[in-house]
Design a protein around this motif. Structure first.
Motif, PDB file in Angstrom:
ATOM      1  N   ALA A 129       0.836  -1.202   0.000  1.00  0.00           N
ATOM      2  CA  ALA A 129       0.000   0.000   0.000  1.00  0.00           C
ATOM      3  C   ALA A 129       0.872   1.254   0.000  1.00  0.00           C
ATOM      4  CB  ALA A 129      -0.924  -0.003   1.214  1.00  0.00           C
ATOM      5  N   ALA A 130       1.882   1.255   0.828  1.00  0.00           N
ATOM      6  CA  ALA A 130       2.752   2.432   0.916  1.00  0.00           C
ATOM      7  C   ALA A 130       3.608   2.577  -0.327  1.00  0.00           C
ATOM      8  CB  ALA A 130       3.633   2.336   2.153  1.00  0.00           C
ATOM      9  N   SER A 131       4.116   1.460  -0.830  1.00  0.00           N
ATOM     10  CA  SER A 131       5.046   1.534  -1.967  1.00  0.00           C
ATOM     11  C   SER A 131       4.348   1.925  -3.267  1.00  0.00           C
ATOM     12  CB  SER A 131       5.768   0.193  -2.155  1.00  0.00           C
ATOM     13  OG  SER A 131       4.885  -0.792  -2.651  1.00  0.00           O
ATOM     14  N   ARG A 132       3.039   1.639  -3.378  1.00  0.00           N
ATOM     15  CA  ARG A 132       2.347   1.944  -4.653  1.00  0.00           C
ATOM     16  C   ARG A 132       2.289   3.430  -4.933  1.00  0.00           C
ATOM     17  NH1 ARG A 132      -1.631  -1.318  -2.740  1.00  0.00           N
ATOM     18  NH2 ARG A 132      -1.357  -3.523  -3.204  1.00  0.00           N
ATOM     19  N   TRP A 133       2.271   4.262  -3.900  1.00  0.00           N
ATOM     20  CA  TRP A 133       2.268   5.713  -4.121  1.00  0.00           C
ATOM     21  C   TRP A 133       3.504   6.110  -4.934  1.00  0.00           C
ATOM     22  CZ3 TRP A 133      -1.682   8.929  -2.938  1.00  0.00           C
ATOM     23  CH2 TRP A 133      -2.675   8.426  -2.070  1.00  0.00           C
ATOM     24  N   ALA A 134       4.660   5.605  -4.522  1.00  0.00           N
ATOM     25  CA  ALA A 134       5.910   5.944  -5.226  1.00  0.00           C
ATOM     26  C   ALA A 134       5.933   5.318  -6.619  1.00  0.00           C
ATOM     27  CB  ALA A 134       7.106   5.456  -4.412  1.00  0.00           C
ATOM     28  N   LEU A 135       5.403   4.111  -6.742  1.00  0.00           N
ATOM     29  CA  LEU A 135       5.391   3.431  -8.042  1.00  0.00           C
ATOM     30  C   LEU A 135       4.521   4.169  -9.047  1.00  0.00           C
ATOM     31  CD1 LEU A 135       5.134  -0.443  -7.633  1.00  0.00           C
ATOM     32  CD2 LEU A 135       6.677   0.838  -9.121  1.00  0.00           C
ATOM     33  N   VAL A 136       3.325   4.556  -8.620  1.00  0.00           N
ATOM     34  CA  VAL A 136       2.422   5.281  -9.521  1.00  0.00           C
ATOM     35  C   VAL A 136       3.078   6.586  -9.959  1.00  0.00           C
ATOM     36  CG1 VAL A 136       0.237   6.554  -9.639  1.00  0.00           C
ATOM     37  CG2 VAL A 136       0.288   4.251  -8.657  1.00  0.00           C
ATOM     38  N   GLU A 137       3.694   7.261  -8.983  1.00  0.00           N
ATOM     39  CA  GLU A 137       4.345   8.542  -9.284  1.00  0.00           C
ATOM     40  C   GLU A 137       5.484   8.340 -10.284  1.00  0.00           C
ATOM     41  OE1 GLU A 137       5.112  10.862  -5.687  1.00  0.00           O
ATOM     42  OE2 GLU A 137       6.734  11.905  -6.748  1.00  0.00           O
ATOM     43  N   ALA A 138       6.320   7.312 -10.039  1.00  0.00           N
ATOM     44  CA  ALA A 138       7.470   7.077 -10.920  1.00  0.00           C
ATOM     45  C   ALA A 138       7.040   6.621 -12.307  1.00  0.00           C
ATOM     46  CB  ALA A 138       8.399   6.044 -10.285  1.00  0.00           C
ATOM     47  N   GLN A 259      11.365   7.934  -2.952  1.00  0.00           N
ATOM     48  CA  GLN A 259      11.333   6.577  -3.515  1.00  0.00           C
ATOM     49  C   GLN A 259      10.995   6.636  -5.003  1.00  0.00           C
ATOM     50  OE1 GLN A 259      12.066   4.097  -1.185  1.00  0.00           O
ATOM     51  NE2 GLN A 259      12.438   2.823  -2.978  1.00  0.00           N
ATOM     52  N   ALA A 260      10.098   7.532  -5.378  1.00  0.00           N
ATOM     53  CA  ALA A 260       9.740   7.682  -6.795  1.00  0.00           C
ATOM     54  C   ALA A 260      10.958   8.110  -7.609  1.00  0.00           C
ATOM     55  CB  ALA A 260       8.607   8.707  -6.949  1.00  0.00           C
ATOM     56  N   ASN A 261      11.760   9.031  -7.068  1.00  0.00           N
ATOM     57  CA  ASN A 261      12.977   9.463  -7.768  1.00  0.00           C
ATOM     58  C   ASN A 261      13.952   8.304  -7.939  1.00  0.00           C
ATOM     59  OD1 ASN A 261      12.362  12.158  -8.322  1.00  0.00           O
ATOM     60  ND2 ASN A 261      13.193  12.896  -6.373  1.00  0.00           N
ATOM     61  N   VAL A 262      14.080   7.484  -6.909  1.00  0.00           N
ATOM     62  CA  VAL A 262      15.016   6.351  -6.965  1.00  0.00           C
ATOM     63  C   VAL A 262      14.530   5.309  -7.979  1.00  0.00           C
ATOM     64  CG1 VAL A 262      15.852   4.373  -5.626  1.00  0.00           C
ATOM     65  CG2 VAL A 262      15.970   6.662  -4.652  1.00  0.00           C
ATOM     66  N   ILE A 263      13.232   5.026  -7.959  1.00  0.00           N
ATOM     67  CA  ILE A 263      12.679   4.071  -8.931  1.00  0.00           C
ATOM     68  C   ILE A 263      12.858   4.621 -10.345  1.00  0.00           C
ATOM     69  CG2 ILE A 263      10.548   3.001  -9.780  1.00  0.00           C
ATOM     70  CD1 ILE A 263       9.604   2.917  -6.834  1.00  0.00           C
ATOM     71  N   THR A 264      12.629   5.924 -10.491  1.00  0.00           N
ATOM     72  CA  THR A 264      12.810   6.554 -11.795  1.00  0.00           C
ATOM     73  C   THR A 264      14.255   6.409 -12.264  1.00  0.00           C
ATOM     74  OG1 THR A 264      11.082   8.158 -11.283  1.00  0.00           O
ATOM     75  CG2 THR A 264      12.589   8.718 -13.081  1.00  0.00           C
TER      76      THR A 264
END
Lengths: 293, 165
Positions: A129-138, A259-264
């Motif tokens: 649940a928490a990680s999906r915010w960053a994933l969607v953003e990235a 986290q989104a920046n790192v995934i990106t």
């Protein structure tokens, strides 16, 4: 005289026999008492355990059957807030408080000639649940979601009812990357999406018997388990979370935007830094420096 | 000091290994509690989730990790279940031994309640400790029940005394 002695001997033998019989009888009664004490102790404990197990399993299934599905279409405003975090905010956050994915040297993961991002999660899972915010953003920096829905993590789990998105029933279009996102279990733990045997093999390779969330970025980086702390989102609504993403000083922004920046940055390493506008943004490049150590 | 009858010969050889196994498991869980990084993830195996159990609010008792409390408990029980302790006919030692076994099983019942009713998750390592504690409880109860009977068997009853007069 001899008659008296014989009588005495007979009487003595008889008394000893009676005593022996009494001892045998008493030994039998004592054995029975031992068995009763031991058996009643065992039965009492086992009975209590059985009651606890029955109460525990019926209370969980009861809550499962009565809890409605909480999937609903994500509002346009919410999606816009998550996918439209100002560049200045993202640059200010950089890697933030992100958890770095693990670099791996697997065979390139691709689909239709494009680097593939594989996500395996479950709707009940608070860490997903928490990680999906960053994933969607990235992922929104590389393509577009359609049919994104909102939900919350399991009500009976750690960090219950953490607001989030779900990838179940979602489509994603990108000219740069491919996405396979599977929610294997729903909010109540029941089976949901299926997974290909190849993806399952990859998932199990890094998680053993299986753990959520799992993210594989083109065979170059892997994330297993918690990245964004769901505790940061406790008590917040989805709208609260989205609003905080634009404040670089907010711990929620530092975690999710970071986290989104790192995934990106990880995705950029697989795409040859395409698109350039995304991969050369200062925030992403700062995250890339942190990612590469 | 009141003295009791001797315990059955098998008592230390059954109960002591159980206490040592419990001690080893508890020490392992204590080490894991303090040293393992919390790479938290949701298991796909459903209810079996050691991390969820060992990091829950119920994994501490008055601020003390349950694993550490378990290690202390099994250390004490190990001392009470040594052959020398069993040979001791001291009533306080017996009471401590039985009280410890009862307290142990009481704690197990609370932890099983916490796993099934509160957390809806079980930890296999914790379940192993629970089973050892249960076996220890049964063995101590059996030994105490046995030891009392040995004395009673040998003590002549009034009926026996009357029949031998």
């Amino acid at each position: 005289m001899s008659h008296t002695n014989t009588t005495r001997r007979r009487d003595s033998d008889s008394a000893r026999a009676r005593a022996a019989a009494l001892r045998t009888d008493q030994a039998r009664r004592e054995r029975r008492r031992r068995i009763v004490v031991i058996a009643s102790s065992i039965v009492t404990v086992l009975a209590v355990v059985a009651v606890i197990v029955v109460v525990g399993t019926t209370s969980k299934s009861g809550s499962t059957s009565s809890s409605p599905s909480t999937r609903s279409p994500a509002s346009a405003a919410l999606v816009a807030a998550v996918t439209g975090v100002p560049g200045a905010t993202l640059d200010a956050v950089g890697p933030g408080t992100a958890t770095m994915p693990k670099a791996v040297s697997d065979a390139a993961l691709t689909a239709n000639g494009k680097p593939l991002v594989l996500y395996v999660g479950a709707e009940f899972c608070p860490y997903c649940a928490a990680s999906r915010w960053a994933l969607v953003e990235a992922l929104s920096r590389f393509g577009t979601f359609a049919g994104l829905q909102q939900t919350a993590s399991g009500a009976k789990d750690t960090y219950p009812d953490t607001p989030t998105f779900t990838f179940h029933g979602t489509t994603y279009e990108s000219g740069t990357i491919a996405l396979v996102a599977r929610e294997l279990q729903n909010r109540d733990g029941a089976q949901l999406d299926s997974i290909s045997s190849a993806d399952a093999a990859l998932w199990h390779r890094y998680t053993g018997q299986g753990a959520y969330p799992f993210l594989d970025i083109a065979g170059k980086y892997v994330e297993v388990g918690k990245t964004v702390d769901p505790g940061l989102l406790s008590g917040l609504t989805a709208e609260d979370i989205a609003q905080r993403l634009s404040n670089p000083a907010d711990p929620v922004a530092k975690a999710i935007d970071g986290q989104a920046n790192v995934i990106t940055a990880a995705i950029c390493s697989a795409t040859g830094n395409a698109p350039a506008a995304v991969c050369t943004a200062p925030g992403v490049m700062a995250a890339a420096r942190a990612l590469h150590g | 000091m009141a003295e009791l009858s001797s315990a059955p010969r098998w008592a230390p050889w059954v109960t002591l290994p159980l206490a040592v196994i419990g001690l080893a498991l508890s020490v392992y869980l204590t080490v894991v509690h303090y040293t393992e990084p919390t790479a938290l993830a949701c298991p796909a195996t459903g209810a079996i989730d050691c991390t969820k159990v060992t990091t829950s609010a119920q994994s501490s008792l008055f601020g003390v990790p349950v694993a550490l409390a378990g290690a202390v408990y099994f250390l004490a029980m190990t001392l009470l279940l040594l052959p020398a302790s069993w040979r001791s006919r001291s009533r306080p030692v017996m009471l401590l031994r039985v009280g410890g076994a009862v307290a142990g099983i009481g704690m197990v019942l609370w932890l099983v309640y916490a796993e099934f009713v509160i957390l809806h998750a079980i930890c296999l390592w914790c379940t192993a400790v629970h089973l050892v504690t249960f076996a220890l409880f049964v063995a101590v109860v059996a030994a105490v029940a046995w030891g009392g009977d040995v004395a009673d068997e040998n003590r002549p009853t009034p009926a026996m005394a009357a029949s031998e007069r």
